[in-house]
Design a protein around this motif. Structure first.
Motif, PDB file in Angstrom:
ATOM      1  N   GLU A 145      34.331  42.875  53.163  1.00 20.25           N
ATOM      2  CA  GLU A 145      35.255  41.945  54.174  1.00 20.25           C
ATOM      3  C   GLU A 145      36.664  42.389  54.246  1.00 20.25           C
ATOM      4  N   PHE A 146      37.335  42.710  55.220  1.00 19.41           N
ATOM      5  CA  PHE A 146      38.639  43.072  55.292  1.00 19.41           C
ATOM      6  C   PHE A 146      39.409  41.957  55.329  1.00 19.41           C
ATOM      7  N   ASN A 147      40.466  41.696  54.368  1.00 16.86           N
ATOM      8  CA  ASN A 147      41.327  40.651  53.935  1.00 16.86           C
ATOM      9  C   ASN A 147      42.454  40.633  54.697  1.00 16.86           C
ATOM     10  N   GLY A 148      42.991  42.111  54.963  1.00 17.65           N
ATOM     11  CA  GLY A 148      44.301  42.015  55.950  1.00 17.65           C
ATOM     12  C   GLY A 148      45.057  43.224  55.335  1.00 17.65           C
ATOM     13  N   ALA A 149      46.411  43.414  56.224  1.00 17.28           N
ATOM     14  CA  ALA A 149      47.394  44.450  55.731  1.00 17.28           C
ATOM     15  C   ALA A 149      48.559  43.953  55.838  1.00 17.28           C
ATOM     16  N   ALA A 150      49.604  44.438  54.890  1.00 19.88           N
ATOM     17  CA  ALA A 150      50.900  43.852  55.063  1.00 19.88           C
ATOM     18  C   ALA A 150      51.651  44.964  54.139  1.00 19.88           C
ATOM     19  N   LYS A 151      53.167  44.801  54.340  1.00 20.53           N
ATOM     20  CA  LYS A 151      54.171  45.612  53.952  1.00 20.53           C
ATOM     21  C   LYS A 151      54.479  44.691  52.727  1.00 20.53           C
ATOM     22  N   ASP A 152      54.361  45.343  51.243  1.00 21.21           N
ATOM     23  CA  ASP A 152      54.855  44.540  50.241  1.00 21.21           C
ATOM     24  C   ASP A 152      56.551  44.722  49.975  1.00 21.21           C
ATOM     25  N   PRO A 153      57.186  43.669  48.835  1.00 16.16           N
ATOM     26  CA  PRO A 153      58.538  43.823  49.032  1.00 16.16           C
ATOM     27  C   PRO A 153      59.273  45.034  48.629  1.00 16.16           C
ATOM     28  N   PHE A 154      58.271  45.929  48.073  1.00 19.93           N
ATOM     29  CA  PHE A 154      58.806  47.621  47.659  1.00 19.93           C
ATOM     30  C   PHE A 154      58.470  48.477  48.865  1.00 19.93           C
ATOM     31  N   GLY A 155      58.241  48.003  50.013  1.00 21.89           N
ATOM     32  CA  GLY A 155      57.917  49.054  51.156  1.00 21.89           C
ATOM     33  C   GLY A 155      56.489  49.527  51.269  1.00 21.89           C
ATOM     34  N   ASN A 156      55.622  49.081  50.326  1.00 22.23           N
ATOM     35  CA  ASN A 156      54.312  49.877  50.436  1.00 22.23           C
ATOM     36  C   ASN A 156      53.329  49.203  51.514  1.00 22.23           C
ATOM     37  N   GLU A 157      52.765  49.841  52.187  1.00 18.81           N
ATOM     38  CA  GLU A 157      51.951  49.559  53.238  1.00 18.81           C
ATOM     39  C   GLU A 157      50.459  49.244  52.671  1.00 18.81           C
ATOM     40  N   ARG A 158      50.037  47.933  52.528  1.00 16.75           N
ATOM     41  CA  ARG A 158      48.774  47.674  51.696  1.00 16.75           C
ATOM     42  C   ARG A 158      47.573  47.257  52.822  1.00 16.75           C
ATOM     43  N   VAL A 159      46.493  47.708  52.305  1.00 16.42           N
ATOM     44  CA  VAL A 159      45.043  46.853  52.945  1.00 16.42           C
ATOM     45  C   VAL A 159      44.405  46.255  52.023  1.00 16.42           C
ATOM     46  N   GLY A 160      43.674  45.334  52.235  1.00 22.32           N
ATOM     47  CA  GLY A 160      42.849  44.582  51.095  1.00 22.32           C
ATOM     48  C   GLY A 160      41.367  44.457  51.493  1.00 22.32           C
ATOM     49  N   PHE A 161      40.371  44.458  50.837  1.00 18.54           N
ATOM     50  CA  PHE A 161      39.006  44.328  50.944  1.00 18.54           C
ATOM     51  C   PHE A 161      38.315  43.631  49.897  1.00 18.54           C
ATOM     52  N   GLU A 162      37.385  42.778  50.188  1.00 18.94           N
ATOM     53  CA  GLU A 162      36.541  42.175  49.081  1.00 18.94           C
ATOM     54  C   GLU A 162      35.194  42.771  49.272  1.00 18.94           C
ATOM     55  N   GLY A 163      34.418  42.997  48.357  1.00 14.84           N
ATOM     56  CA  GLY A 163      33.149  43.448  48.735  1.00 14.84           C
ATOM     57  C   GLY A 163      32.082  43.086  47.323  1.00 14.84           C
ATOM     58  N   LYS A 164      30.766  43.226  47.541  1.00 12.99           N
ATOM     59  CA  LYS A 164      29.711  42.942  46.655  1.00 12.99           C
ATOM     60  C   LYS A 164      28.517  43.704  46.960  1.00 12.99           C
ATOM     61  N   SER A 165      27.708  43.999  45.891  1.00 11.08           N
ATOM     62  CA  SER A 165      26.619  44.779  45.860  1.00 11.08           C
ATOM     63  C   SER A 165      25.463  44.476  44.737  1.00 11.08           C
ATOM     64  N   GLU A 166      24.433  44.744  44.695  1.00 13.84           N
ATOM     65  CA  GLU A 166      23.517  44.666  43.421  1.00 13.84           C
ATOM     66  C   GLU A 166      22.821  45.880  43.203  1.00 13.84           C
ATOM     67  N   ILE A 167      22.627  46.032  41.924  1.00 10.55           N
ATOM     68  CA  ILE A 167      21.753  47.366  41.305  1.00 10.55           C
ATOM     69  C   ILE A 167      20.954  46.680  40.375  1.00 10.55           C
ATOM     70  N   LEU A 168      19.647  47.365  40.309  1.00  5.14           N
ATOM     71  CA  LEU A 168      18.588  47.415  39.236  1.00  5.14           C
ATOM     72  C   LEU A 168      19.339  48.124  38.113  1.00  5.14           C
TER      73      LEU A 168
END
Length: 203
Positions: A145-168
């Protein structure tokens, strides 16, 4: 929507007109480096049939290539140092690093390399790739799931994701277990993987 589209809080069911593409999304397309200090690579295993043990890896590097106009061209790469495993118990961590489990002296790194990506609608995406553990490579699918994008106080352009999976785990040669007197086994076969990713644009 493109890969950086955000879901609206309100749904308009009175029109079937297509959603206009936000021209600002093109600026987010590019190369990203995963920020370890703001990223969690975690897992959950069932313990003794009655509770969950959670852990994470503290040392890893990774990159993303995001394509806002064509999500299928997006890619991901991840390298994890297995000695950095942390479950909150030094004794348990030591056992996991041993020859019973990850054999970290012989196999110090776990890797993931994506092979395909697709948009599922809204902010939901799916990435498929090859996961290598103990020298064994198997395909896995990660729902993101894409959580969004933002520029942090240090000028970095960030994107965020949450994810899940399963393995045996047995598919990767992780077969150690112990029988319980009351029936069942000490460690579950199914392992849940979870990802909370923050990445900084590098190009």
């Amino acid at each position: 929507m493109g890969i950086f589209g955000r879901k609206s809080d309100e749904t308009d069911t009175t029109t079937s007109a297509p959603t206009a593409v936000n021209p600002d999304l093109a600026a987010l397309t590019g190369e990203y480096t995963i920020d370890p200090s703001h990223t969690t690579l975690g897992f959950t295993a069932r313990h003794a049939m009655v509770t969950n043990v959670k852990g994470k890896f503290l040392d890893f590097t990774g990159t993303l290539h995001l394509d806002g106009s064509d999500p299928a061209k997006s890619t991901a790469s991840l390298d994890v140092k297995m000695d950095s495993i942390d479950t909150g118990s030094p004794d348990r961590d030591g056992h996991l690093k041993s020859s019973d489990f990850f054999k970290t002296d012989e196999f110090p790194t776990m890797t993931f390399r994506s092979t395909s990506a697709e948009a599922l609608g809204g902010d939901d995406y799916r990435i498929t790739g090859d996961l290598e553990i103990l020298g064994t490579t198997k395909p896995i699918t990660i729902d993101l799931e894409f959580n969004g994008a933002a520029k942090d106080p240090f000028g970095n352009e960030r994107v965020g994701f949450e994810g899940k999976s399963e393995i045996l785990r047995s598919e990767f040669g992780l077969t150690w277990n112990a029988a319980l007197e009351t029936g069942g086994v000490l460690v579950s076969e199914k392992i849940k993987l979870n990802f909370d990713i923050s990445a900084i644009k590098s190009a």
